[in-house]
Design a protein around this motif. Structure first.
Motif: not given
Length: 104
Positions: A1-20
């Motif tokens: 479950m922690t690896w899935v969480s880490l993958i989604f963390a990376g995907l939400f980082e991309v969303i944050g960059v898109m927000g920038i």
């Protein structure tokens, strides 16, 4: 479950960059919400993943997903260069992240 969480963390980082990018182009409540929301969720999921995944590995995988994802989004949606050398370098990041996953 922690690896899935880490993958989604990376995907939400991309969303944050898109927000920038959106804030820089057309500052609005929506673009700021994407920026703050994306990075907030990303940091929360990263901190959850780091409970079981070593810090160095988790951070490297998180930034790798963010780097590759942001580069791909830039190429697909924002007209950034798609030359062979850039794609090769993106592939190197993917190989490095996969290698960390395999040895962690």
């Amino acid at each position: 479950m922690t690896w899935v969480s880490l993958i989604f963390a990376g995907l939400f980082e991309v969303i944050g960059v898109m927000g920038i990018t959106q804030v820089n182009r057309t500052p609005s409540f929506r673009s700021w919400a994407v920026l703050v929301g994306g990075f907030s969720i990303s940091f929360f999921l990263l901190s959850f993943a780091m409970r079981e995944i070593p810090m160095g590995t988790a951070y490297a995988v998180w930034t790798g997903i963010g780097t590759v994802g942001s580069a791909l989004v830039g190429m697909l949606f924002y007209g950034e260069a798609k030359d062979k050398l850039r794609i090769f370098c993106i592939a190197l990041v993917i190989i490095a992240v996969a290698g960390l996953k395999l040895i962690a």
